[in-house]
Design a protein around this motif. Structure first.
Motif, PDB file in Angstrom:
ATOM      1  N   LEU A 243      71.836 -10.094 -22.231  1.00 56.45           N
ATOM      2  CA  LEU A 243      71.664  -8.849 -21.484  1.00 56.45           C
ATOM      3  C   LEU A 243      70.780  -7.854 -22.235  1.00 56.45           C
ATOM      4  CD1 LEU A 243      75.343  -8.484 -20.265  1.00 56.45           C
ATOM      5  CD2 LEU A 243      73.363  -8.956 -18.823  1.00 56.45           C
ATOM      6  N   ASN A 244      70.189  -8.329 -23.350  1.00 55.77           N
ATOM      7  CA  ASN A 244      69.275  -7.509 -24.165  1.00 55.77           C
ATOM      8  C   ASN A 244      69.951  -6.304 -24.797  1.00 55.77           C
ATOM      9  OD1 ASN A 244      66.913  -9.107 -23.672  1.00 55.77           O
ATOM     10  ND2 ASN A 244      66.788  -8.189 -21.624  1.00 55.77           N
TER      11      ASN A 244
ATOM     12  N   GLU B 142      73.006  -6.769 -37.586  1.00 58.83           N
ATOM     13  CA  GLU B 142      73.706  -7.695 -38.484  1.00 58.83           C
ATOM     14  C   GLU B 142      74.583  -8.667 -37.696  1.00 58.83           C
ATOM     15  OE1 GLU B 142      75.785  -5.390 -41.372  1.00 58.83           O
ATOM     16  OE2 GLU B 142      73.953  -4.646 -42.311  1.00 58.83           O
ATOM     17  N   GLY B 143      74.049  -9.141 -36.562  1.00 59.17           N
ATOM     18  CA  GLY B 143      74.750 -10.140 -35.779  1.00 59.17           C
ATOM     19  C   GLY B 143      75.853  -9.615 -34.890  1.00 59.17           C
ATOM     20  N   LEU B 144      76.008  -8.293 -34.792  1.00 59.83           N
ATOM     21  CA  LEU B 144      77.063  -7.688 -33.986  1.00 59.83           C
ATOM     22  C   LEU B 144      76.453  -6.830 -32.886  1.00 59.83           C
ATOM     23  CD1 LEU B 144      79.271  -6.398 -36.944  1.00 59.83           C
ATOM     24  CD2 LEU B 144      79.619  -8.514 -35.644  1.00 59.83           C
ATOM     25  N   ALA B 145      77.154  -6.719 -31.775  1.00 58.70           N
ATOM     26  CA  ALA B 145      76.703  -5.823 -30.712  1.00 58.70           C
ATOM     27  C   ALA B 145      76.827  -4.388 -31.194  1.00 58.70           C
ATOM     28  CB  ALA B 145      77.547  -6.039 -29.457  1.00 58.70           C
ATOM     29  N   HIS B 146      75.747  -3.622 -31.080  1.00 60.74           N
ATOM     30  CA  HIS B 146      75.742  -2.233 -31.551  1.00 60.74           C
ATOM     31  C   HIS B 146      76.182  -1.317 -30.416  1.00 60.74           C
ATOM     32  CE1 HIS B 146      74.687   1.308 -33.765  1.00 60.74           C
ATOM     33  NE2 HIS B 146      73.811   1.690 -32.844  1.00 60.74           N
ATOM     34  N   VAL B 147      77.175  -0.466 -30.683  1.00 58.48           N
ATOM     35  CA  VAL B 147      77.715   0.431 -29.660  1.00 58.48           C
ATOM     36  C   VAL B 147      77.802   1.854 -30.187  1.00 58.48           C
ATOM     37  CG1 VAL B 147      79.062  -1.378 -28.507  1.00 58.48           C
ATOM     38  CG2 VAL B 147      80.103  -0.061 -30.371  1.00 58.48           C
ATOM     39  N   ASN B 148      77.889   2.817 -29.249  1.00 58.89           N
ATOM     40  CA  ASN B 148      78.100   4.202 -29.646  1.00 58.89           C
ATOM     41  C   ASN B 148      79.591   4.509 -29.666  1.00 58.89           C
ATOM     42  OD1 ASN B 148      78.885   4.578 -26.978  1.00 58.89           O
ATOM     43  ND2 ASN B 148      76.979   5.581 -26.363  1.00 58.89           N
TER      44      ASN B 148
ATOM     45  N   PHE C  15      75.292 -18.641 -42.487  1.00 67.60           N
ATOM     46  CA  PHE C  15      75.830 -18.468 -43.841  1.00 67.60           C
ATOM     47  C   PHE C  15      75.056 -19.287 -44.869  1.00 67.60           C
ATOM     48  CE2 PHE C  15      78.796 -19.850 -47.212  1.00 67.60           C
ATOM     49  CZ  PHE C  15      79.097 -18.602 -47.766  1.00 67.60           C
ATOM     50  N   LEU C  16      74.726 -20.526 -44.510  1.00 66.37           N
ATOM     51  CA  LEU C  16      74.075 -21.416 -45.477  1.00 66.37           C
ATOM     52  C   LEU C  16      72.629 -21.022 -45.774  1.00 66.37           C
ATOM     53  CD1 LEU C  16      75.375 -24.855 -44.157  1.00 66.37           C
ATOM     54  CD2 LEU C  16      76.120 -23.668 -46.227  1.00 66.37           C
ATOM     55  N   PHE C  17      71.885 -20.667 -44.714  1.00 65.00           N
ATOM     56  CA  PHE C  17      70.446 -20.441 -44.861  1.00 65.00           C
ATOM     57  C   PHE C  17      69.986 -19.039 -44.471  1.00 65.00           C
ATOM     58  CE2 PHE C  17      70.950 -24.989 -43.503  1.00 65.00           C
ATOM     59  CZ  PHE C  17      70.654 -25.573 -44.730  1.00 65.00           C
ATOM     60  N   GLY C  18      70.875 -18.244 -43.904  1.00 65.36           N
ATOM     61  CA  GLY C  18      70.483 -16.921 -43.443  1.00 65.36           C
ATOM     62  C   GLY C  18      69.707 -16.950 -42.139  1.00 65.36           C
ATOM     63  N   TRP C  19      69.858 -18.023 -41.358  1.00 67.16           N
ATOM     64  CA  TRP C  19      69.126 -18.151 -40.091  1.00 67.16           C
ATOM     65  C   TRP C  19      69.844 -17.396 -38.982  1.00 67.16           C
ATOM     66  CZ3 TRP C  19      68.424 -24.202 -40.146  1.00 67.16           C
ATOM     67  CH2 TRP C  19      67.519 -24.548 -41.165  1.00 67.16           C
ATOM     68  N   THR C  20      69.061 -16.857 -38.051  1.00 59.69           N
ATOM     69  CA  THR C  20      69.611 -16.242 -36.857  1.00 59.69           C
ATOM     70  C   THR C  20      69.073 -16.971 -35.632  1.00 59.69           C
ATOM     71  OG1 THR C  20      67.799 -14.627 -36.806  1.00 59.69           O
ATOM     72  CG2 THR C  20      69.838 -13.964 -37.910  1.00 59.69           C
ATOM     73  N   GLN C  21      69.912 -17.069 -34.610  1.00 59.14           N
ATOM     74  CA  GLN C  21      69.496 -17.716 -33.367  1.00 59.14           C
ATOM     75  C   GLN C  21      68.635 -16.723 -32.584  1.00 59.14           C
ATOM     76  OE1 GLN C  21      73.837 -18.946 -32.962  1.00 59.14           O
ATOM     77  NE2 GLN C  21      72.849 -20.413 -31.629  1.00 59.14           N
ATOM     78  N   ASP C  22      67.370 -17.068 -32.403  1.00 55.48           N
ATOM     79  CA  ASP C  22      66.403 -16.095 -31.902  1.00 55.48           C
ATOM     80  C   ASP C  22      66.204 -16.117 -30.399  1.00 55.48           C
ATOM     81  OD1 ASP C  22      65.244 -18.557 -31.860  1.00 55.48           O
ATOM     82  OD2 ASP C  22      63.564 -18.076 -33.168  1.00 55.48           O
ATOM     83  N   ALA C  23      66.890 -16.970 -29.670  1.00 60.09           N
ATOM     84  CA  ALA C  23      66.707 -17.020 -28.221  1.00 60.09           C
ATOM     85  C   ALA C  23      68.001 -17.466 -27.553  1.00 60.09           C
ATOM     86  CB  ALA C  23      65.572 -17.970 -27.855  1.00 60.09           C
ATOM     87  N   ILE C  24      68.388 -16.749 -26.511  1.00 59.77           N
ATOM     88  CA  ILE C  24      69.559 -17.106 -25.721  1.00 59.77           C
ATOM     89  C   ILE C  24      69.084 -17.393 -24.308  1.00 59.77           C
ATOM     90  CG2 ILE C  24      71.804 -16.363 -24.869  1.00 59.77           C
ATOM     91  CD1 ILE C  24      71.748 -16.700 -27.861  1.00 59.77           C
TER      92      ILE C  24
END
Length: 426
Positions: free
Chosen positions: A258-259, A264-270, A392-401
């Motif tokens: 939903l963009n 840091e891998g978490l949904a940012h909220v106010n 955790f092992l490589f510091g990779w993030t999943q860049d596309a959903i």
């Protein structure tokens, strides 16, 4: 394809989702509550075939059973193609749910870290073993080693012991000094202090070792023993089950689709639990691993804010800040040690769906490269297990959903394709 419209759509029926739906319904809004489990409650309040739910669980479950809340159980979101609509697969077929406000309480999943032998039958997450026992798996008399990090290890150990398991060892990877520093903060958080005292009483006689972690599992057809590192020594323990708990990984896939902004891998909220997308809120572990109390508070705030009852929501802010402070302490003192990154050898499978080994993955520099070249993350779990491990092992993030967001029936995929084609034609 069938359609249904609601004022507020809540995804996830764990504690945060139940609190959000119940709070939103009190303002007169129409609510839909969607979860892929047979019944609400999430992992923590999963139905136990041996007993009734506790007082707190019963209270929130009862609140969610009112005429303003429509439950869609055994249902999962498989696509989000336009604002205000989600495509959901239900037991009766595909359904398009329309909403004015959306609350994501999608929770978290267990983080698995690969080590030689970790795919043997008999090895599972601590929450996974607890869920199986709640569902009827016989555990009485079985030898169980519990390893990993955090208070969840103790909670599960208590539960398994009550079910008759022989808990041989609780192996906590953090140091004794970190554990002691964490304990010094407990008097400021009374409920957690009493909980810790209860764990200590219930687990009297069960060995607990700090700076201790599993390095290898032994067995032919199934688990027979585990090898643990304890200081400079190695221990070998025979066991029937190994329950590992290396923390939790938030389920942010739908928020990402939903963009919604992530940090840091978490949904940012106010402060109102609203994301960067207006009208889309997140509550519970999708915003950070914080435990039951924080999930309930965030769920209530999201439900109240989504129905514009801001003053009622504001009254919960102080308690929410305190709960987040305790969550921060857990993150600090139970952080995973760097040695855990070296457990896997070249032949250790990291992606169980596609049998991709650590040796194959270490030749790549990103998730995208590894996925394209090895099919890591392209199996039935869609990277939900190996994605957290490679982070955790490589510091990779999943860049596309990309849709589908979960495994789905062919008929549902056909509906999704039809919906997507119509959206493109517009």
């Amino acid at each position: 394809m069938k359609h249904a419209s609601f004022d507020v759509l809540v995804i996830g029926a764990g504690p945060a989702g139940l609190a959000a739906a119940s709070s939103a319904s009190q303002g007169g809004a129409s609510i839909a509550l969607v979860d892929d489990n047979p019944a609400p409650g999430g992992q923590i309040w999963r139905a136990d075939h041996t007993k009734q739910p506790g007082i707190q669980a019963h209270s929130w479950l009862l609140k969610s059973k009112n005429e303003r809340i429509t439950h869609y159980m055994r249902s999962r979101v498989i696509g989000a193609f336009e604002p205000g609509k989600l495509l959901v697969e239900t037991p009766d077929g595909s359904l398009e749910l329309c909403y004015k406000k959306l609350i994501l309480a999608t929770g978290a999943r267990e983080r698995f870290l690969p080590f030689p032998g970790w795919t043997l039958p008999g090895i599972m997450g601590v929450g996974g073993l607890q869920a199986l026992v709640k569902g009827g798996l016989p555990i009485a008399g079985k030898r169980v080693v519990i390893a990993g990090s955090g208070p969840l290890l103790l909670a599960v150990a208590v539960y398994l012991k009550h079910q008759g398991a022989r808990v041989s060892l609780i192996a906590e990877q953090t140091s004794w000094s970190n554990l002691a520093r964490f304990a010094l903060h407990l008097p400021r958080h009374t409920s957690y202090l009493w909980q810790a005292a209860g764990f200590a009483r219930e687990l009297a006689g069960v060995p607990l070792k700090t700076s201790c972690w599993v390095t290898r599992a032994l067995g032919e057809q199934r688990l027979e023993a585990v090898v643990l590192q304890y200081g400079k020594r190695s221990l070998i323990l025979d066991c029937d089950y190994l329950a590992c708990g290396f923390g939790l990984a938030p389920n942010v896939e739908l928020a990402a689709a939903l963009n919604c902004e992530r940090q840091e891998g978490l949904a940012h909220v106010n402060e109102w639990q609203e994301t960067s997308q207006p009208g889309v809120y997140c509550a519970g572990e999708v915003t950070g691993i914080g435990g039951l109390e924080l999930s309930l508070l965030e769920g209530q705030i999201a439900g109240l804010a989504a129905t514009e009852r801001f003053e009622e929501a504001r009254q919960l802010f102080t308690r929410c800040i305190r709960a987040r402070a305790f969550a921060t302490l857990q993150t600090k003192y139970f952080a995973l040690r760097p040695e855990l990154r070296t457990l896997a050898d070249a032949r250790t499978i990291v992606c169980r769906c596609e049998d991709v080994t650590y040796g194959e993955l270490e030749q790549h520099t990103s998730w995208r490269s590894a996925k394209l070249q090895t099919r890591c993350g392209m199996g039935p779990c869609q990277g939900r297990v190996c994605g957290a491990a490679t982070d955790f092992l490589f510091g990779w993030t999943q860049d596309a959903i990309r849709p589908p967001l979960a495994s789905a029936r062919v008929a549902s995929l056909a509906s999704m394709q039809d919906t997507h084609s119509k959206e493109i034609s517009r």
